[in-house]
Structures are given as structure tokens and as C-alpha cells.
Design a protein around this motif. Sequence first.
Motif, short mmCIF file in Angstrom:
data_model
loop_
_atom_site.label_atom_id
_atom_site.label_comp_id
_atom_site.label_asym_id
_atom_site.label_seq_id
_atom_site.Cartn_x
_atom_site.Cartn_y
_atom_site.Cartn_z
N LYS A 174 0.83 -1.20 0.00
CA LYS A 174 0.00 0.00 0.00
C LYS A 174 0.87 1.26 0.00
O LYS A 174 0.63 2.19 -0.79
CB LYS A 174 -0.92 -0.01 1.22
N LYS A 175 1.88 1.30 0.85
CA LYS A 175 2.74 2.48 0.92
C LYS A 175 3.63 2.60 -0.31
O LYS A 175 3.94 3.72 -0.75
CB LYS A 175 3.60 2.42 2.18
N GLN A 176 4.02 1.47 -0.88
CA GLN A 176 4.86 1.51 -2.07
C GLN A 176 4.12 2.09 -3.26
O GLN A 176 4.71 2.79 -4.09
CB GLN A 176 5.39 0.11 -2.39
N ARG A 177 2.84 1.78 -3.35
CA ARG A 177 2.04 2.38 -4.43
C ARG A 177 2.04 3.91 -4.31
O ARG A 177 2.18 4.62 -5.33
CB ARG A 177 0.61 1.86 -4.38
N PHE A 200 7.06 -6.94 -2.99
CA PHE A 200 6.10 -6.94 -1.89
C PHE A 200 4.91 -7.84 -2.23
O PHE A 200 4.39 -8.54 -1.34
CB PHE A 200 5.63 -5.52 -1.58
N ARG A 201 4.49 -7.85 -3.49
CA ARG A 201 3.41 -8.74 -3.88
C ARG A 201 3.86 -10.21 -3.81
O ARG A 201 3.09 -11.09 -3.37
CB ARG A 201 2.92 -8.40 -5.29
N ILE A 202 5.09 -10.46 -4.24
CA ILE A 202 5.63 -11.82 -4.11
C ILE A 202 5.65 -12.24 -2.65
O ILE A 202 5.29 -13.38 -2.31
CB ILE A 202 7.05 -11.89 -4.73
N ALA A 203 6.05 -11.33 -1.77
CA ALA A 203 6.06 -11.63 -0.33
C ALA A 203 4.65 -11.93 0.17
O ALA A 203 4.46 -12.81 1.02
CB ALA A 203 6.68 -10.47 0.44
#
Length: 465
Positions: free
Chosen positions: A379-382, A440-443
Motif C-alpha cells: 500500500k505504501k509503495q504504491r 512486496f506482492r511476491i512476499a
Amino acid sequence: MSGPSVRLYSVAVVCLLLITGCASSREEIPAPVAPPESFSDSGDATMPDKWWRAFDDDPLNQRVDRALGSNLDLRVAWQRLREARAVLDRESASLFPDLDANADAETRRGSERGSDTEQLQLGLSSSYEVDLWGRIGSRVDAERFRLQASYADYQTAALSLSAEVTRTWYRLMEERSQLELINNQIQTNRDVLRLIETRFGSGQTQSADVLRQRQLLESTREQKLTIESRIQVFEHQLAVLLGKPPRSAIDQAGRSLPELPPLPETGLPVELVQRRPDVRRAHNRLRAADAALAAAISNQYPRLTLNASVSTRENDANDLFDNWASAFAGNLVAPLIDAGQRDAEVARSRSIKQQRLFEYGQTILTAFQEVEDALIQEKKQRRRIESLEEQLRLADATYEQLRLEYFNGVTDYIDVLNTLTDRQELRRNLLSAELELLEFRIALYRALAGGFDTGRETGELSHNE
């Protein structure tokens, strides 16, 4: 063995096996931590069991499948699983009677000619320890739970391998995108340098401007070397993950990262506990420790061993099967004094069970944390990417404005240089940020995923669950 002895032996074994079954039963151990009602966020997309297929990337799918079949670390985990099954089979054999056969032949020579005698003997013997208090059954249960823990270990290793291959594949892809970007920036800096040198030749600018631009050009060339080095390192990593030597040829990856799939449905935390193989591993290790404790406690009680034998002995082979002798006996051994050895073993086993209980709880908490961390990081990365894109838009506008002013003699070149440097760094940072978002999505996929079939399980381990 005579008919009555056989019947007595069989009845005793059956009855005591029933006693054993009752003695070895244990209650399920509850989880030491209470799961939250829900996660902080959730999507609507259904995540496939083989989670990396959500990226719809056929070259990636091929590499993960190849790694699952060829990676040597995963093969080691598989052999550990087979070892655990063999140990279970060995311990399970203690639940059944042993049966041994023996045959002896002896010739005795007399002092007179023709006085030699032969003696032949055949026999069967069987022994069986009656599991009165569930000691043997508990040991077998402990190995069964360890087998299930080993299977979860293997699934965890396969899951980690799939994540590592996916991360390495997209890191390689991002570095190749960086290489393409840095080549474009080198060309841009070279073009700007020619313009400045032209202006310097006509006396419209200072030599310092030329030197500054040459330094920027050399800096971008140096960054290219770093990127090329990272590309080769990731190629080596990917080759080893696929079970190949580091310098093996790697097919070219794409030069753009995939579009992020929709956010998956996270489900309920209690479902995650049941799904994740590392949590199942910790749970089965706890159950194995509980069974080992039960075996240690049962070891303090008396043991009953049943022995039966049948044999025949004759001097003539023709008469060997005419006369048989049979025996049936029971042996009860009760521990009296052992200087506290069995009590110490019980205390040790109880401590191990508590360790496994706390490890189980910590594994559950870590599973919840990994999901929540991945959700908030994505969320924060977006938002960070949105900020970088806005900064890049402003940097582009600023650069074009200052460049125009510089060639019109309104501003100094140092302002143009600083803006050009920031602009190029922002483009590189934006690529890196997009990779971080993908990781982050992979995580998140890794944190939510359960075990999956790697192709080795079918028909190999029928009682690993």
C-alpha cells in the motif's frame, strides 16, 4: 507349537493390542495464540495454488517448474522426507511380533569306524513386547508426526524455492531494464556534451561546464558497469536455482516488469494457520514432542514380553519332522532403581514439548506478521511510486525550462546539470520502486500460500498426511 498354545498366544496378543490402542490415545493440543478475526486488508482475486502463475508469465512458469524438478537443495529436502518415512516404518515394526527361523546340523565322529552320528535341528521362535502403557505406540506416533513435519518442511522448501526463482527472475528483468535506461542516459549525456563543447568553442560557455558534463557522462558509464555486474550475478543465481552451473546460458528475460495482478483475497487468519506448511511443520513437531513425552512416561512402567518357540531335533533327517516341542512364556520386567534416569528423561521430554509449543506459537505470529507487513508495504509503495512519478514529471519540466534558459544565456549550467542528474536518478529510482512493489506482492503471495504438488509426491508417500 501345539494348538492350545497358539490360541493362547493369539488371544493374548489381540487383547493386549486393544489395551495398547487405548493407552496411546492423546488429545489435540490447542494453538498457544489466538488468531485475529481478520487481516487489515483483502482483495477479491483468487490466488492459485501455484501462486506464481498469477503473473501470467510463461517463461517464469517454465523456470519455476524446472527448478522444482532440478534444484539440489529441494532434492535434499525430499531425501530427508524419505528418511523420515523409513524411520516410521522401522518404529512401526515394533508393534508386531518377531519371527526367527534357525537350522543346525552337527556331525560327531566316534573313535570306531562307522560310529559317526549326525544331529539335525529346526526351530521357529517368536517374541513380542506387549505395549501395555502405549510406550511403543507413542514412539510410532512421534515418528509419524515427524514424518508429517518433514513433509511440511519439503513443502516449505518448495514454496521458498518458487519465491526465490520468481524474485531472481524479476530482479534480472529489472536490471536489464536499468541497463537499457542507462544506455539511453549515456547517449543523452553524450549529446548534451557535444552541444556544450560547441558552445565552448564559440566562446558562449565556460570550460567548467564542459568538465562537469564530462564528469556526468563518466558517472553514468560507471553505473553501467555496476548494472552489468548485477545482471551477471542474477544470471548465476538463477542458473544455480535451476540446478545448473553458474555460467550456464540463461534465456533472455523481458525488459519490462509485468503489470501487478489484482490484490488476492487474504481469507481469515485461522485459515492461514491451517494452510501454511511452516505452521503445519511446527504443529507436527509439537505433536511429536507430546508423543515422545508419553513414551518417556510409559517407560517408567513394567514391560511384558511374550515368547513362543517350536523346535525339533533328530539324528535322522527322515524322522526330523516327527517330534516337535513347543514353548510359550511371558516375561514381566518392572524398573525399580535407575538413579533417576527415567524421571530425568521425562523432565527432558516435557521441556522439549514446551519448547515446541512456544515455537508453534511464534511461527503462527510470524505468519500473521508476514501477511500484514506485505499488505502495508504494498500500500505504501504504491503511494511512493505515485510520488516518484510526480517528481519525475516536475523534473522533466524543470529540466526543459532550465535548458532553454541556459542556451538563451539566462541561467548557469550548474542548475541544468543538477536538474539533469536528478531527472536521470529519478528514472532509475522509479524502476527500482516498481521492482520493490512487485517483490512486496511476491512476499504477500508467499505469506498466503499453502503447499502444492511438485510432481514428486504422487505414489511416493502414501501416509505422509
